[in-house]
Write a protein that holds these residues in place. Structure first.
Motif, PDB file in Angstrom:
ATOM      1  N   GLY A 109      -5.241  13.640   5.578  1.00 64.40           N
ATOM      2  CA  GLY A 109      -4.814  13.783   6.633  1.00 64.40           C
ATOM      3  C   GLY A 109      -4.688  12.390   7.526  1.00 64.40           C
ATOM      4  N   MET A 110      -4.529  11.452   7.083  1.00 67.12           N
ATOM      5  CA  MET A 110      -4.701  10.192   7.847  1.00 67.12           C
ATOM      6  C   MET A 110      -3.277   9.503   7.639  1.00 67.12           C
ATOM      7  N   GLU A 111      -2.706   8.783   8.667  1.00 72.09           N
ATOM      8  CA  GLU A 111      -1.420   8.079   8.514  1.00 72.09           C
ATOM      9  C   GLU A 111      -1.668   6.660   7.788  1.00 72.09           C
ATOM     10  N   TYR A 112      -0.840   6.669   6.721  1.00 68.65           N
ATOM     11  CA  TYR A 112      -0.867   5.550   5.629  1.00 68.65           C
ATOM     12  C   TYR A 112      -0.803   3.906   6.528  1.00 68.65           C
ATOM     13  N   ASP A 113      -0.369   3.892   7.581  1.00 69.63           N
ATOM     14  CA  ASP A 113      -0.022   2.724   8.102  1.00 69.63           C
ATOM     15  C   ASP A 113      -1.416   2.282   8.868  1.00 69.63           C
ATOM     16  N   THR A 114      -2.189   3.270   9.080  1.00 70.76           N
ATOM     17  CA  THR A 114      -3.569   2.957   9.780  1.00 70.76           C
ATOM     18  C   THR A 114      -4.571   2.622   8.724  1.00 70.76           C
ATOM     19  N   LEU A 115      -4.562   2.831   7.497  1.00 71.35           N
ATOM     20  CA  LEU A 115      -5.548   2.937   6.493  1.00 71.35           C
ATOM     21  C   LEU A 115      -5.912   1.421   6.286  1.00 71.35           C
ATOM     22  N   THR A 116      -7.482   1.376   6.347  1.00 72.89           N
ATOM     23  CA  THR A 116      -7.911   0.114   5.554  1.00 72.89           C
ATOM     24  C   THR A 116      -8.863   0.462   4.309  1.00 72.89           C
ATOM     25  N   PRO A 117      -9.157  -0.605   3.673  1.00 73.30           N
ATOM     26  CA  PRO A 117     -10.374  -0.258   2.493  1.00 73.30           C
ATOM     27  C   PRO A 117     -11.199   0.588   2.725  1.00 73.30           C
ATOM     28  N   ASP A 118     -11.850   0.668   4.026  1.00 76.79           N
ATOM     29  CA  ASP A 118     -13.058   1.515   4.044  1.00 76.79           C
ATOM     30  C   ASP A 118     -12.801   3.062   4.622  1.00 76.79           C
ATOM     31  N   ASP A 119     -11.450   3.286   4.401  1.00 70.54           N
ATOM     32  CA  ASP A 119     -10.809   4.753   4.383  1.00 70.54           C
ATOM     33  C   ASP A 119     -10.654   5.380   2.973  1.00 70.54           C
ATOM     34  N   ILE A 120     -10.733   4.544   2.195  1.00 71.40           N
ATOM     35  CA  ILE A 120     -10.391   4.887   0.868  1.00 71.40           C
ATOM     36  C   ILE A 120     -11.781   5.337   0.015  1.00 71.40           C
ATOM     37  N   THR A 121     -11.549   6.436  -0.576  1.00 72.16           N
ATOM     38  CA  THR A 121     -12.819   7.317  -1.062  1.00 72.16           C
ATOM     39  C   THR A 121     -12.839   6.843  -2.796  1.00 72.16           C
TER      40      THR A 121
END
Length: 214
Positions: free
Chosen positions: A45-57
């Protein structure tokens, strides 16, 4: 950890939006690290444009969280089932791309009617039986349909594409949707014919071994 692979996954997610294969926060992307065997996955449920490596599991193949504070995609279980079953698959993408999903809803396979689809998708895209999202059955049905082709339709849902890495899974997703659009439009004005099997193999081999800068 695995920052390079995380960035590849994020970039693929952004390109899914760029190529209009998803809307809002739909779909998901994952990749397998060849050295550790760990899986990196986009968050739920997170926008791809806002993602950073810290958001990736980062998880292991059993779904145990190795790194990350975000909740991974609800399709994590299905991705892990595929990775456990298919050692040659190291990138997976799920979309609800419009034209390919039309045939998932119609409960039809997508035949190869052009060399474009033969190139990276590699063959007819089969339909897997319906199962609820997150269920064991969903992954099992997909695995049953995985062959030489790099995509499977999910009945009444969408599309899974996969490949030897995230980049190949992305290319398959883009080329499948483009080919599904051509197939859809061709059916409105006539009856498209499938390519002979030998031409499908020829086009696929050409794309893998000759096309591009080797």
């Amino acid at each position: 950890m695995l920052e390079k692979l995380k960035l590849e996954v994020i970039d693929a997610g952004k390109k899914l939006k760029e190529y209009k294969l998803i809307t809002l926060t739909g779909g998901n992307v994952s990749g397998r690290d060849l050295e550790t065997g760990y899986i990196v996955m986009t968050p739920s449920g997170m926008e791809y444009d806002t993602l950073t490596p810290d958001d990736i599991t980062v998880t292991d193949l059993d779904g145990n969280i190795i790194e990350g504070k975000r909740k991974p995609s609800s399709d994590l279980k299905t991705h892990l089932q595929i990775y456990r079953a298919k050692k040659d698959i190291n990138g997976i993408i799920h979309t609800h791309s419009t034209f390919a999903s039309c045939f998932a809803v119609l409960k039809e396979d997508i035949p190869v009617i052009s060399t474009t689809m033969a190139n990276e998708v590699g063959g007819k895209v089969p339909l897997s039986k319906y199962a609820p999202v997150g269920s064991d059955e969903l992954g099992e049905h997909i695995i049953e349909k995985i062959g030489d082709q790099k995509a499977v339709l999910l009945e009444s849902h969408g599309v899974f594409t996969y490949g030897e890495n995230v980049s190949h899974a992305l290319t398959a997703a883009v080329m499948l949707e483009d080919s599904a659009k051509v197939y859809y439009l061709t059916r409105t004005i006539g009856k498209p014919e499938e390519l002979p099997e030998e031409e499908i193999k020829r086009a696929n081999e050409l794309f893998k071994n000759v096309y591009g800068q080797k």
